[in-house]
Design an enzyme around this catalytic site. Structure first.
Site, short mmCIF file in Angstrom:
data_model
loop_
_atom_site.label_atom_id
_atom_site.label_comp_id
_atom_site.label_asym_id
_atom_site.label_seq_id
_atom_site.Cartn_x
_atom_site.Cartn_y
_atom_site.Cartn_z
CD GLU A 1 -9.30 -24.41 -35.30
OE1 GLU A 1 -9.93 -25.43 -35.64
OE2 GLU A 1 -8.25 -24.45 -34.67
CD GLU B 1 -7.57 -23.46 -30.37
OE1 GLU B 1 -7.36 -24.62 -30.82
OE2 GLU B 1 -8.69 -22.94 -30.32
C1 FCB Z 1 -9.05 -26.81 -32.41
C2 FCB Z 1 -10.21 -26.21 -31.65
C3 FCB Z 1 -10.10 -26.36 -30.15
C4 FCB Z 1 -9.52 -27.71 -29.76
C5 FCB Z 1 -8.26 -28.01 -30.53
C6 FCB Z 1 -7.61 -29.31 -30.15
O1 FCB Z 1 -9.45 -27.12 -33.71
O2 FCB Z 1 -10.32 -24.85 -31.95
O3 FCB Z 1 -11.36 -26.12 -29.60
O4 FCB Z 1 -10.47 -28.67 -29.86
O5 FCB Z 1 -8.53 -28.00 -31.89
#
Ligand code: FCB
Length: 479
Positions: free
Chosen positions: A184, A378
């Site tokens: 990110e 994620e």
């Molecule tokens: C993302 C991050 C991860 C976590 C989630 C909830 O932006 O990559 O580390 O904090 O959010």
């Protein structure tokens, strides 16, 4: 832990649907993700140097309740138990990040072999349990020494990142197949250097754009280094967002959505996958900077071939044109653009729950970026769960969130998107950056006073999804 050890393979062996509900392709990767600073603890052990998150979390007012990652989930010492737990749940792949300041306490120069040894042990433990490691090289914990010399606003950091990637590959490359450069970069650049909500806490739009560029350049240089060293799967993880105009019939709202899409998505995706910054973003950045950092050949380096694109997804964004609105601090130059507050159900982060937006996003990435293979690196939700008197954590809302988003993934697959796998965020509750330990994203509950882990109901539900390689016939409603 009370569950029985399961013996079935992670995918339905016969290839035949094991359930009447949505079934995933054979070989679909079921994973769980974490990040070094959020779980490891052991902040000063075995020669680890300080990172920008050590400094930031110690700065009064930056992190809820003054929490730090000093102890976190003590994963540095408990990794064997955590890997055993993953194996018990049937998790086929584990996405972990390497802490740069463990490998190079000053960001450049001598290698701290004791730091490398930890990831060596972790990787071997995973492989011994049949779990495929997916490594992220940078999940936000920049060595403080590099920040002291300008951090991601300077070219030296991009070059240092490639050198660090090489050190990690040299030790682990014989066993780790998938190498992700950055996690990110949107957050690193805009939250780290724009709004200052994340480390290093800088609030300067020009610095944010310089950081966008040097993060991407660092990715490109590292990708080239990794490829030359023999890496088989190279990726980067973005957090592309489905950006919608509040009123799709309003030309001004559509224009606002295009600007936010540019800042959030295209400014990363286009140089990575099309070899050029979008013309409208170049023009936009010129409002803040002379782009002196953009050198001939940089875009070519940034567009080094990628094997897979990691996608982190939590919620969509809805924007409209509203003259007089101040620019959002994490979106430089968005004066006159209003970001709508969430509508409908939200998680404990106040993030809107809308799984269909994920399907639409995946279809768009597939369509606009040459069918690049995608991996959800994620997806998950925070809820304030605590064990009941019987010790069980009944997180029905998280199950509903995961179920909805997995159905959305399945819809994308049915529409022809090349989606290879899904990593739940997160394996366990952890240090949620500026929110400290107040937000719980885990499918495993962590009691921070005893460090006891308890698989929540969602972990048991996920275990069953993995076992079946599919979802139940009916969508899971919140109980
Ligand atoms: C993302 C991050 C991860 C976590 C989630 C909830 O932006 O990559 O580390 O904090 O959010």
């Amino acid at each position: 832990m009370t569950a029985t050890v399961r013996t079935e393979s992670a995918t339905a062996a016969s290839g035949a649907p094991a359930t009447a509900g949505p079934h995933f392709p054979d070989g679909f990767v079921w994973g769980a993700a974490t990040a070094a600073y959020q779980i490891e603890g052991a902040a000063t052990e075995d020669g680890r140097g300080p990172s920008i998150w050590d400094t930031f979390s110690r700065t009064p007012g930056k992190v809820v309740a003054g929490h730090t990652g000093d102890v976190a989930c003590e994963h540095y010492h408990r990794y064997r138990d955590d890997v055993a737990l993953m194996a018990e749940l049937g998790i086929a792949s584990y996405r972990y990040s390497i802490s740069w300041p463990r490998l190079q306490p000053d960001g450049t120069g001598p290698v701290n072999t004791r730091g490398l040894d930890f990831y060596d042990r972790l990787t071997d433990e995973l492989l011994a349990k049949g779990i495929d490691p997916v490594v992220t090289l940078y999940h936000w914990d920049l060595p403080q020494a590099l920040q002291d010399r300008g951090g991601w606003t300077v070219r030296e950091t991009a070059e240092a990142f490639a050198a660090y990637a090489r050190i990690a590959y040299r030790r682990l490359g014989d066993r780790v197949r998938t190498w992700t450069t950055l996690n990110e970069p949107w957050c690193s650049a805009y939250l780290g250097y724009g709004s200052g909500r994340h480390a290093p806490g800088v609030t300067d739009p020009a610095a944010a754009f310089a950081a966008v560029h040097h993060l991407l350049l660092g990715h490109g240089l590292a990708a080239r280094t990794l490829r030359a060293a023999g890496a088989r799967q190279i990726s980067i993880t973005l957090n592309p967002t489905a950006v919608y105009p509040v009123d799709p019939d309003s030309a001004a709202d559509v224009e606002a959505a295009r600007l936010v899409d540019g800042l959030h998505n295209r400014i990363f995706l286009d140089p990575l996958l099309r070899g050029r910054y979008p013309a409208d973003m170049i023009e936009h950045m010129r409002r803040f900077t002379d782009l002196a950092w953009l050198r001939d050949g940089d875009e070519k380096l940034i567009s080094a071939p990628l094997d897979v694109l990691g996608v982190n997804f939590y919620q969509p964004a809805y924007v409209s044109a509203r003259p007089g609105t101040a620019a959002a601090a994490d979106s430089p130059g968005t004066e006159g653009v209003a970001f709508r507050d969430p509508v409908g159900p939200v998680t404990d982060m106040n993030w809107q729950i809308e799984p269909a937006a994920l399907t639409r996003l995946l279809e768009r990435l597939h369509r606009d970026y040459h069918g690049i293979p995608l991996l959800i690196t994620e997806n998950g939700a925070a809820y304030p769960d605590e064990p009941g008197l019987d010790g069980r954590v009944r997180d029905a809302e998280r199950i509903a969130y995961l179920d909805g988003h997995l159905r959305a993934c399945h819809d994308a697959l049915s529409a022809g998107v090349d989606l290879r796998g899904y990593f739940v965020w997160s394996l366990m509750d952890n240090f949620e950056w500026a929110e400290g330990y107040a937000k719980r994203f885990g499918i495993v509950h962590v009691d921070y006073t005893t460090q006891a882990r308890v698989a929540k109901d969602s972990a048991r539900w996920y275990q069953e999804v993995i076992r079946r390689n599919g979802l139940p016939e009916h969508a899971r409603a919140e109980e």
